[in-house]
Design a protein around this motif. Structure first.
Motif, mmCIF file in Angstrom:
data_model
loop_
_atom_site.group_PDB
_atom_site.id
_atom_site.type_symbol
_atom_site.label_atom_id
_atom_site.label_comp_id
_atom_site.label_asym_id
_atom_site.label_seq_id
_atom_site.Cartn_x
_atom_site.Cartn_y
_atom_site.Cartn_z
ATOM 1 N N LEU A 12 37.952 47.710 39.779
ATOM 2 C CA LEU A 12 36.907 47.148 38.929
ATOM 3 C C LEU A 12 37.392 45.757 38.535
ATOM 4 N N VAL A 13 36.763 44.732 39.127
ATOM 5 C CA VAL A 13 37.224 43.352 38.950
ATOM 6 C C VAL A 13 36.193 42.589 38.128
ATOM 7 N N ALA A 14 36.628 41.973 37.019
ATOM 8 C CA ALA A 14 35.715 41.176 36.190
ATOM 9 C C ALA A 14 36.015 39.703 36.400
ATOM 10 N N THR A 15 34.973 38.908 36.631
ATOM 11 C CA THR A 15 35.208 37.490 36.912
ATOM 12 C C THR A 15 33.943 36.660 36.737
ATOM 13 N N HIS A 16 34.146 35.328 36.594
ATOM 14 C CA HIS A 16 33.008 34.417 36.728
ATOM 15 C C HIS A 16 33.080 33.721 38.093
ATOM 16 N N ASP A 17 34.042 34.143 38.921
ATOM 17 C CA ASP A 17 34.340 33.485 40.193
ATOM 18 C C ASP A 17 33.428 34.030 41.298
ATOM 19 N N THR A 18 32.334 33.299 41.570
ATOM 20 C CA THR A 18 31.347 33.788 42.540
ATOM 21 C C THR A 18 31.869 33.750 43.980
ATOM 22 N N ARG A 19 33.029 33.076 44.210
ATOM 23 C CA ARG A 19 33.570 32.999 45.577
ATOM 24 C C ARG A 19 33.895 34.373 46.141
ATOM 25 N N ILE A 20 34.205 35.332 45.262
ATOM 26 C CA ILE A 20 34.663 36.636 45.764
ATOM 27 C C ILE A 20 33.543 37.679 45.799
ATOM 28 N N GLN A 21 32.328 37.255 45.399
ATOM 29 C CA GLN A 21 31.222 38.204 45.272
ATOM 30 C C GLN A 21 30.925 38.935 46.574
ATOM 31 N N SER A 22 30.986 38.194 47.696
ATOM 32 C CA SER A 22 30.573 38.792 48.967
ATOM 33 C C SER A 22 31.500 39.914 49.418
ATOM 34 N N ARG A 23 32.692 39.998 48.830
ATOM 35 C CA ARG A 23 33.624 41.055 49.231
ATOM 36 C C ARG A 23 33.238 42.430 48.642
ATOM 37 N N PHE A 24 32.319 42.441 47.658
ATOM 38 C CA PHE A 24 32.022 43.691 46.944
ATOM 39 C C PHE A 24 30.605 44.173 47.237
ATOM 40 N N ALA A 25 30.483 45.460 47.542
ATOM 41 C CA ALA A 25 29.160 46.035 47.762
ATOM 42 C C ALA A 25 28.451 46.262 46.426
ATOM 43 N N THR A 26 29.232 46.524 45.383
ATOM 44 C CA THR A 26 28.641 46.821 44.071
ATOM 45 C C THR A 26 28.951 45.688 43.105
ATOM 46 N N VAL A 27 27.907 45.079 42.559
ATOM 47 C CA VAL A 27 28.096 43.978 41.608
ATOM 48 C C VAL A 27 27.284 44.279 40.348
ATOM 49 N N LEU A 28 27.966 44.258 39.207
ATOM 50 C CA LEU A 28 27.297 44.417 37.910
ATOM 51 C C LEU A 28 27.244 43.024 37.291
ATOM 52 N N THR A 29 26.027 42.506 37.089
ATOM 53 C CA THR A 29 25.894 41.147 36.560
ATOM 54 C C THR A 29 25.694 41.199 35.048
ATOM 55 N N LEU A 30 26.527 40.435 34.334
ATOM 56 C CA LEU A 30 26.442 40.396 32.874
ATOM 57 C C LEU A 30 25.769 39.117 32.426
ATOM 58 N N ARG A 31 24.948 39.228 31.391
ATOM 59 C CA ARG A 31 24.406 38.048 30.724
ATOM 60 C C ARG A 31 24.819 38.133 29.268
ATOM 61 N N SER A 32 25.054 36.982 28.682
ATOM 62 C CA SER A 32 25.371 36.980 27.256
ATOM 63 C C SER A 32 24.228 37.640 26.495
ATOM 64 N N PRO A 33 24.497 38.638 25.621
ATOM 65 C CA PRO A 33 23.402 39.302 24.917
ATOM 66 C C PRO A 33 22.607 38.324 24.070
ATOM 67 N N ALA A 34 23.261 37.286 23.537
ATOM 68 C CA ALA A 34 22.539 36.299 22.720
ATOM 69 C C ALA A 34 21.511 35.575 23.591
ATOM 70 N N ARG A 35 21.934 35.192 24.842
ATOM 71 C CA ARG A 35 21.003 34.484 25.738
ATOM 72 C C ARG A 35 19.925 35.422 26.259
ATOM 73 N N ALA A 36 20.335 36.685 26.525
ATOM 74 C CA ALA A 36 19.361 37.642 27.049
ATOM 75 C C ALA A 36 18.237 37.855 26.041
ATOM 76 N N ALA A 37 18.586 37.795 24.724
ATOM 77 C CA ALA A 37 17.591 38.048 23.689
ATOM 78 C C ALA A 37 16.720 36.809 23.443
ATOM 79 N N ALA A 38 17.227 35.623 23.896
ATOM 80 C CA ALA A 38 16.501 34.372 23.576
ATOM 81 C C ALA A 38 15.259 34.214 24.450
#
Ligand SMILES: Nc1ncnc2c1ncn2[C@@H]1O[C@H](COP(=O)(O)OP(=O)(O)OP(=O)(O)O)[C@@H](O)[C@H]1O
Length: 226
Positions: A200-226
């Motif tokens: 389970l790898v947490a990152t903002h580094d999109t370079r490694i995204q393609s290596r993973f079949a499963t991606v959980l995308t997080l948004r800041s809850p403050a921004r999500a509510a805006a």
């Protein structure tokens, strides 16, 4: 929980998970689960709550709402000492700042991790894992004498020597150039396969995204509510 029930349980199960600090929402996931063998990436910009999520999954904080189950065990509901024991038994951690113990050699860092998790010493397992990450020639070196890449390989070996079911890595690649970032992920995959761990790898580094079949995308809850 029986062995059969545990085998059927997701490795990580989050239900209604959210966290606030001083009334301010800092992480909101809701429901999510990860099955054993399904390596997953938690991707989100700075401030979206990745470290907070990792702290909740590893039992370092108590989430303000919802629950975390690890391998069928209620991590978020356990008292602190039981959480520590569950973390030591089931989770290996890799940090961007390596957190190797400076006064100990690479070999001794792994031996200490083994001792804390299982109360035993398996010198052959340590030597074999250190060789697998390409550090056999540096096994008795102190962490401050290692290059950045060597230090990262030592940190991966330290996380995996306890044969954890789950390996959680927080920003393992963000300080690395492209070639080293992908090499780091390849090494994590290879060592996880060799030891039977799930990543389970947490990152903002999109370079490694393609290596993973499963991606959980997080948004800041403050921004999500805006
Ligand atoms: N102890 C704290 N007190 C106050 N605010 C906090 C605390 N810990 C985290 N936060 C806030 O919670 C939000 C999420 O922080 P978190 O560290 O989980 O994000 P992140 O996605 O890991 O960010 P980064 O990629 O920059 O490390 C941020 O807005 C942060 O400022």
């Amino acid at each position: 929980m029986t062995g059969a029930a545990r085998a059927a349980a997701p490795l990580v199960q989050l239900a209604g998970l959210a966290h606030s600090i001083a009334g301010k929402p800092v992480m909101a996931i809701g429901d999510w689960q990860q099955t054993s063998g399904d390596h997953a990436l938690v991707l989100g910009p700075s401030g979206s709550g990745k470290t907070t999520l990792i702290n909740a999954i590893t039992g370092l904080i108590t989430p303000s709402s919802g629950s975390v189950h690890i391998d069928g065990e209620p991590m978020s509901a356990l008292p602190a000492s039981a959480r520590d024991a569950l973390r030591r038994r089931t989770i290996g951690l890799v940090f961007q700042t390596l957190r190797l113990i400076p006064a100990l050699s690479v070999r001794q860092n792994l031996a200490l991790a083994q001792h804390i998790a299982h109360g035993k010493h398996d010198a052959a397992a340590i030597e074999s894992l250190i060789a697998r990450v390409g550090l056999a020639h540096r096994i008795d070196a102190r962490p401050r004498t290692l290059s950045q890449g060597e230090g990262q390989r030592a940190a991966i070996a330290r996380a995996l020597i306890t044969r954890p079911r789950l390996v959680v890595a927080d920003e393992p690649t963000s300080a690395l150039d492209d070639a080293n970032a992908l090499a780091m992920i390849d090494l994590l995959f290879e060592t996880a396969a060799a030891t039977g761990a799930t990543l389970l790898v947490a990152t903002h580094d999109t370079r490694i995204q393609s290596r993973f079949a499963t991606v959980l995308t997080l948004r800041s809850p403050a921004r999500a509510a805006a």
